[in-house]
Design an enzyme around this catalytic site. Structure first.
Site, mmCIF file in Angstrom:
data_model
loop_
_atom_site.group_PDB
_atom_site.id
_atom_site.type_symbol
_atom_site.label_atom_id
_atom_site.label_comp_id
_atom_site.label_asym_id
_atom_site.label_seq_id
_atom_site.Cartn_x
_atom_site.Cartn_y
_atom_site.Cartn_z
ATOM 1 C CG HIS A 317 21.019 85.987 65.572
ATOM 2 N ND1 HIS A 317 21.913 86.585 66.437
ATOM 3 C CD2 HIS A 317 20.520 87.008 64.821
ATOM 4 C CE1 HIS A 317 21.948 87.885 66.213
ATOM 5 N NE2 HIS A 317 21.102 88.166 65.223
ATOM 6 C CD GLU A 318 19.387 86.493 61.230
ATOM 7 O OE1 GLU A 318 18.560 87.426 61.109
ATOM 8 O OE2 GLU A 318 20.573 86.672 61.570
#
Length: 870
Positions: A317-318
């Site tokens: 996600h990051e």
């Protein structure tokens, strides 16, 4: 929090006036390490030089800074009196020139709330660790700036700190740390190269005696170009023995490969460090080149594969944010979804396609969508593209709509336009808007180009309206039992009446005569639009035992069942062989319970009969959370004791039946601890702690010890001495949090009063200990002890909102709402407060309104459950 709340109109006006060419930020952090017997350090020196242009020479504007004091302000060589231009939140600037240089020398405050520059002293060894966390607008707590996402600029950082520390920022160091003469011992200055143009909220500094490990990522592209990215992973020294950096690097490399394969835009920020930091408020933050994570992702004991999958998902996600959010950034927080929805979707997408976690879409369907469905039925629901008037609004919109619903909508979009068109749209978006800022129309533009579809209607339906639709199958049969017509009915609630276009799959399932397995024998995809859509491809199919609309989880909707299907699930849910289909059915049954269409006792019965057969560990852990919530909030009050005993008995049964040493065994052990209510349960828990009892294969490590001790404290079986003894065994930061939680959980009026005062009447506790105290305070078995705090809550929340940082205020307002009272009197008190405090901060009113809605939903659930017993 007065004066801190930047508005959208102010930001737009400033963006039209200014363009920022660069920042030079110098931080002196030597004060972070004070004498062991002295007071805790409060401030550090921050000196910032900003180079910027002004479109209207002679105009006035302001810079943002939240600091205890300002030593000097110099604008274009003109010395400004700090007392005249600085009000604690902003620095007034006038007589601007076409090109300007602003230098601000300030004393900024170390944070204990996880906002700005957070300072943590490790109780295990006394070492000090620092890190920054800014989203949405807390860089101004560390250096003077123009705190809005569309005023991007390159940043150059220099940091002076103890010489033995590891100091990191977004960019790579320009050389070795330079020694600095200092009375406080050996110190040095780290200088970093200028960053690419980025927004203030994703700049970062991490400093302290961190344990650091490194790797190198290499990639050769088709044209022969080679890319090398230095990788780093770090945590506190006290966690180094638990740090599995190798697995973190494996997932990181797999993610970088995936995004390079699909985005056709090389990672643009040089190095890639990932710091696991203490007392973090959120899961992680996408600072380019220096991503920060909560250190709970460093597992101190045995965890299930669901925990490793969850960590991998967050890492990816990051990483997706490096493109969606960091390279291309929304203009203002209205379009927060342009980064968070995409990162949430791409995290799951890459998890399934690039890592060992091939069942990631099951977790997405069961866990992430559950968050979205709840948020989308609150009175505060909003479109994915929200109307964000100010920073307080922005803070609250990091929610299930922006993340999980947005990601679900993007999954629907992929089904709608096709994977290739979607990814080609992303590639064009990055190249067209690199290092810039965008709005909704910029993304729709490229998707129209790549898909050939008019995206305006899709956008209006999915991005610009709120609410969740319900889809229900309706089937008729001929005399031989074959389907004559199968239709899908679409409904919306009156407050959000939009009926949307859905691309769905409808699955037909039937029990096998040989083994009773419930398997799919027919499937058809269809475009659902309007209140009723016929799925003609399934006409003539044999009668099913279960019709599953939204099979394969293509769209975002609440699934309903016809009576035959619901009866099948009540009797045979555990025989449904496909794990994704089973997860979708569990989620649908939970939504029926929350909507007071199924009694809580029925959901408890389903879990007790079928959860032990659940193969997916993430789904099992979600079921544990749901069924506990069903008992605490939705069960009729006179059924709670009986239901609690049934859950405890069932949990212990499944714990003993689980394969020794398995993740399922660990999950059932944790669940058993959370629902233990009987003397025999407490005796077993004590035995597992002191070694007089054992369960084959169950390793009672330190984390599991706390898991067993905390309910013993909550039920008065373990006293303060037992808790202190456990802290002696585990005198670490994690142990301290567990101790605080266990102490606040004890069933005593004096304990509750002290915990309340610690959280509400004082700001001495850090954010992590505030969270732990609230968690311990709020015990379902102590409703009578907590009763006096319902009235107190409504009397203090406005003052809390005024006096505390927004992160702490949100934790208090959400965490101490008297939900456990679960009665009409509390609902009336909430209504009275809302009706009598119309001028309260909108963000505060939203939090109370959401909690009030949860309580009203619980009361409807209790009424449904009570009616089922008559």
């Amino acid at each position: 929090m007065p004066g801190e709340n930047l508005t959208r109109d102010e930001a737009r006006a400033r963006a039209q006036l200014l363009a920022v060419d660069g920042y030079d930020v110098v931080l002196d952090l030597r004060s972070a390490v004070g004498p062991a017997d002295g007071p805790e350090p409060r401030t550090f020196r921050s000196t910032t030089t900003i180079r910027f242009r002004c479109a209207e020479p002679g105009a006035r504007t302001f810079a943002d800074l939240i600091a205890p004091s300002v030593t000097s302000v110099v604008l274009n060589g003109r010395v400004l009196a700090p007392a005249a231009v600085f009000d604690g939140n902003r620095i007034a600037l006038d007589r601007l020139q076409s090109e300007n240089i602003l230098t601000v020398d300030a004393q900024c405050a170390y944070s204990r709330t996880g906002e700005g520059l957070h300072r943590f002293a490790d109780p295990e060894d006394g070492e000090v660790y620092l890190y920054t966390q800014y989203e949405p607008a807390d860089a101004r707590r560390v250096f003077a700036n123009f705190e809005q996402p569309d005023l991007k600029a390159p940043f150059t950082f220099a940091v002076t700190a103890p010489a033995g520390w590891t100091v990191l920022s977004n960019a790579e160091r320009t050389g070795e740390p330079a020694p600095v003469k200092s009375d406080s011992g050996a110190t040095a200055t780290w200088r970093f190269a200028p960053t690419k143009p980025i927004s203030t909220y994703i700049t970062a500094v991490v400093a302290g005696p961190y344990h650091y490990e490194s790797e190198l990522y290499s990639r050769t592209f088709e044209d022969g170009a080679k890319l090398e990215i230095p990788l780093g992973a770090l945590c506190r020294k006290g966690l180094a023995r638990h740090f599995d950096a190798a697995d973190i690097f494996t997932v990181t490399k797999q993610g970088l490969d995936f995004f390079h394969d699909n985005f056709d835009y090389p990672y643009p920020f040089g190095k890639y460090d990932q710091a696991f930091v203490p007392e973090y408020n959120i899961g992680a933050m996408e600072n380019p080149g220096c991503v920060t994570f909560r250190e709970e992702f460093v597992f101190r004991g045995k965890v299930t594969q669901a925990s490793y999958e969850g960590r991998a998902n967050v890492i990816l996600h990051e990483m997706a944010h490096m493109w969606f959010g960091d390279l291309v950034t929304m203009e203002w927080w209205d379009d927060l979804w342009l980064k968070e929805s995409f990162a949430d979707f791409m995290g799951a997408f890459s998890l399934v396609e690039a890592t060992r976690f091939k069942d990631g879409w099951i977790t997405f369907a069961n866990r992430r969508k559950s968050w979205a469905y709840r948020a989308d039925q609150l009175p505060s629901t909003h479109p994915v593209t929200a109307d964000i008037g100010d920073l307080e609004d922005a803070k609250l919109n990091f929610d299930g709509i922006t993340y999980a619903k947005g990601a679900s909508v993007l999954k629907q979009l992929v089904a709608y336009v096709g994977r290739d068109a979607f990814l080609e749209g992303a590639r064009r978006y990055f190249k067209r808007h690199a290092y810039g800022n965008t709005r909704l129309e910029h993304l729709l533009e490229v998707l129209e180009e790549t898909s050939g579809r008019d995206m305006s209607q899709w956008s209006r339906s999915w991005l610009q309206t709120a609410g969740v639709n319900s889809l229900t199958p309706q089937a008729t049969y001929d005399a031989s039992g074959r389907i004559t017509e199968l239709a899908v009915l679409q409904e919306a609630v009156p407050s959000h009446p939009t009926l949307r276009p859905h691309r769905i799959a409808v699955g037909l399932y039937r029990r096998q005569q040989a083994d009773g397995a419930l398997v799919r024998y027919a499937r058809a995809e269809a475009d659902v639009a309007g209140p009723r859509t016929v799925v003609s491809e399934l006409a003539g199919a044999e009668r099913p035992d279960l019709i599953l609309v939204n099979d394969d989880d293509l769209t975002y909707c609440k699934i309903r069942f016809d009576e035959v299907s619901l009866d099948t699930l009540r009797k045979h849910l555990g025989e449904l062989t496909d794990p994704l289909a089973r997860a979708l059915c569990w989620s649908a049954l939970w939504n029926l319970t929350r909507d007071a269409l199924m009694p809580a006792r029925d959901f408890l019965d389903l879990v007790l009969r079928f959860a032990g057969r659940e193969s997916d560990i993430g789904v099992l852990q979600m079921l544990h959370a749901w069924v506990r919530s069903a008992l605490v909030h939705y069960a009729a009050p006179d059924r709670r004791e009986q239901g609690a005993e049934a859950l405890a008995e069932g949990a212990l049964r499944e714990l003993r039946l689980a394969d020794p040493g398995s993740g399922h065994q660990l999950a059932w052990a944790r669940f058993f601890a959370s629902v233990a209510v009987r003397d025999a349960d407490f005796q077993l828990a004590r035995g597992l702690l002191d070694g007089s009892a054992r369960i084959d294969g169950l390793d009672v490590d330190q984390e599991l010890r706390w898991t067993f001790l905390e309910p013993l404290a909550a039920h008065g079986v373990a006293d303060e001495a037992a808790i202190a003894a456990e802290l002696t065994r585990d005198n670490t930061a994690s142990g301290k949090r567990h101790q605080v939680r266990a102490l606040a959980a004890r069933p005593s009026a004096a304990v509750k009063a002290a915990a309340w005062d610690d959280v509400v009447g004082s700001d001495a506790l850090s954010n992590a200990l505030v969270e732990a105290t609230i968690s311990g305070f709020d015990q379902p078995s102590q409703r009578e002890l907590l009763e006096p705090y319902g009235q107190k809550y409504f009397a203090v929340i406005e003052q809390v909102w005024r006096d505390r940082s927004i992160e702490i205020a949100m934790a208090v307002v959400r965490g101490l709402f008297p939900m456990l009272q679960g009665d009409r009197r509390t609902l009336d008190a909430a209504d009275a407060w809302l009706g009598g405090h119309l001028e309260a901060a909108p963000a505060l009113r939203r939090l109370v309104l959401e909690a009030r809605d949860d309580l009203a939903r619980a009361l409807r659930g209790q009424a449904c459950d009570e009616a089922a017993g008559k």
